[in-house]
Design a protein around this motif. Structure first.
Motif, short mmCIF file in Angstrom:
data_model
loop_
_atom_site.label_atom_id
_atom_site.label_comp_id
_atom_site.label_asym_id
_atom_site.label_seq_id
_atom_site.Cartn_x
_atom_site.Cartn_y
_atom_site.Cartn_z
N GLN A 87 3.74 2.43 3.01
CA GLN A 87 3.00 2.08 4.35
C GLN A 87 3.55 0.99 4.94
O GLN A 87 3.68 -0.21 4.37
N CYS A 116 0.87 -1.08 -0.14
CA CYS A 116 -0.17 0.12 -0.15
C CYS A 116 0.82 1.31 0.07
O CYS A 116 1.71 1.48 0.81
N LEU A 117 0.40 2.16 -1.01
CA LEU A 117 1.13 3.47 -0.82
C LEU A 117 0.15 4.60 -0.38
O LEU A 117 -1.14 4.48 -0.39
N LYS A 118 0.68 5.72 0.13
CA LYS A 118 -0.11 6.75 0.52
C LYS A 118 0.63 8.16 0.35
O LYS A 118 1.92 8.09 0.68
N ASP A 119 0.04 8.74 -0.78
CA ASP A 119 0.97 10.04 -1.07
C ASP A 119 2.27 9.64 -1.62
O ASP A 119 3.31 10.28 -1.58
#
Length: 341
Positions: A170, A163-166
């Motif tokens: 993560q 998962c990526l955030k911006d």
């Protein structure tokens, strides 16, 4: 492979540590010729006569300080109300004061008008909106220093459930991604983008996948260092952050002008500042600006890691004359017991 064939390597565990690259600013995209990143500046073959630095964060002030030392005419333009917006206000204001005394021009609360950028044969110009109206700046080069972005593209994450955030990967407290056998550390996960932070994260991740050691890294115990002149170092919360979290804050502050070793060395500008919880005496943050600040912060890192109270550090014998006395005296100053102020 050399013959054009591909081969998949499937390890039992994987640690992603692909780092980061300079972030681009829409409208002020770098070209490596007149508009530069911090990487591009390293490739210059001669010192410029002048430079406009867009961004007054850590990298921006480090380049500004060094280039000023080399005799370059430096202007820093920062969109926030002050330099180093993530550091303690007193530290940021002291740095701005000292840089201005050295001839660095500083403008804050700046908004650039990207459509006004003009490249010339010998430089670049741009107009910006400031509190005093529109200002046009001209310099030989522009350095865009507005942070860094993670290197996550092109490494195959689309083939995983990571998962990526911006753009950042993560991870949990053990630096595991959403696929437990895949770990990530360093700039690519965000947080404190510092070499020593990444090293501690890598150790924690490796120990966890091997089933040994303690889990996680407490970022409150990771010092933040800025290699400008004067040096800046900090750990924990700023005074503003502590108050925002509801602490009844007590502050101790001692100038290096009160420390004999700093006077003898001829570098007595700056101060040590300690932020504590008034009720418990717990150290919430330590902030230094002055000679060898990045060396002195290690003691504060140990203190925070051991949950020491300010008076415990203050009462520990510190040799005289040394710069380390500044940390001890700032701790003692919280209770009005400093021997030097």
């Amino acid at each position: 492979m050399a013959d054009g064939e591909t081969e998949s390597v499937v390890p039992a565990n994987l640690i992603i540590a692909t780092g980061s690259r300079p972030r681009q600013l829409p409208g002020l995209e770098t070209d490596g010729e007149r508009i530069l990143t911090s990487d591009d500046v390293l490739r210059l073959e001669k010192l410029p006569a002048s430079i406009l630095i867009v961004g007054g964060g850590v990298i921006g002030v480090e380049w500004a300080s060094m280039l000023n030392d080399f005799g370059v005419e430096v202007t820093i333009a920062e969109s926030a109300p002050r330099l180093l917006p993530n550091e303690d206000r007193d530290i940021a204001e002291e740095l701005a004061r000292q840089l201005r005394r050295r001839g660095v021009r500083i403008a804050t609360g700046v908004t650039f008008k990207a459509e006004t950028v003009r490249r010339h044969h010998d430089g670049i110009s741009v107009t910006a909106a400031t509190a005093d109206g529109d200002v046009e700046w001209t310099a030989e080069y522009m350095l865009v220093s507005v942070g860094r972005e993670p290197n996550t593209a092109g490494i195959g994450l689309e083939n995983t459930d990571v998962c990526l955030k911006d753009g950042f990967i993560q991870v949990n407290q053990n630096f595991q991604t959403s696929e437990p056998h895949i770990y990530a550390i360093g700039d690519v996960i965000g947080g404190l983008q510092l070499a020593h932070a990444a090293a501690h994260e890598g150790i924690a991740a490796a120990e966890h996948l091997c089933g040994v050691g303690l889990s996680g890294t407490d970022f409150r115990q990771i010092p933040r260092c800025i290699y400008s002149r004067p040096e800046i170092a900090a750990i924990g919360m700023t005074e503003e952050q502590a108050k925002a979290k509801g602490y009844d804050v007590a502050v101790g502050r001692v100038p290096f002008q009160a420390i004999a070793k700093a006077i003898v060395a001829g570098h007595a500008a700056g101060f040590a500042k300690v932020v504590t919880d008034r009720a418990s005496g717990d150290i919430l943050g330590v902030h230094l600006i002055g000679p060898h600040a990045t060396e002195l912060i290690a003691e504060a890192s140990v203190a925070v890691g051991l949950n020491a109270a300010h008076w415990e550090i203050g009462r520990a014998a510190h040799p005289h004359p040394t710069l380390s006395e500044a940390v001890a005296e700032a701790m003692l100053a919280i209770d009005g017991k400093s021997l030097v102020i």
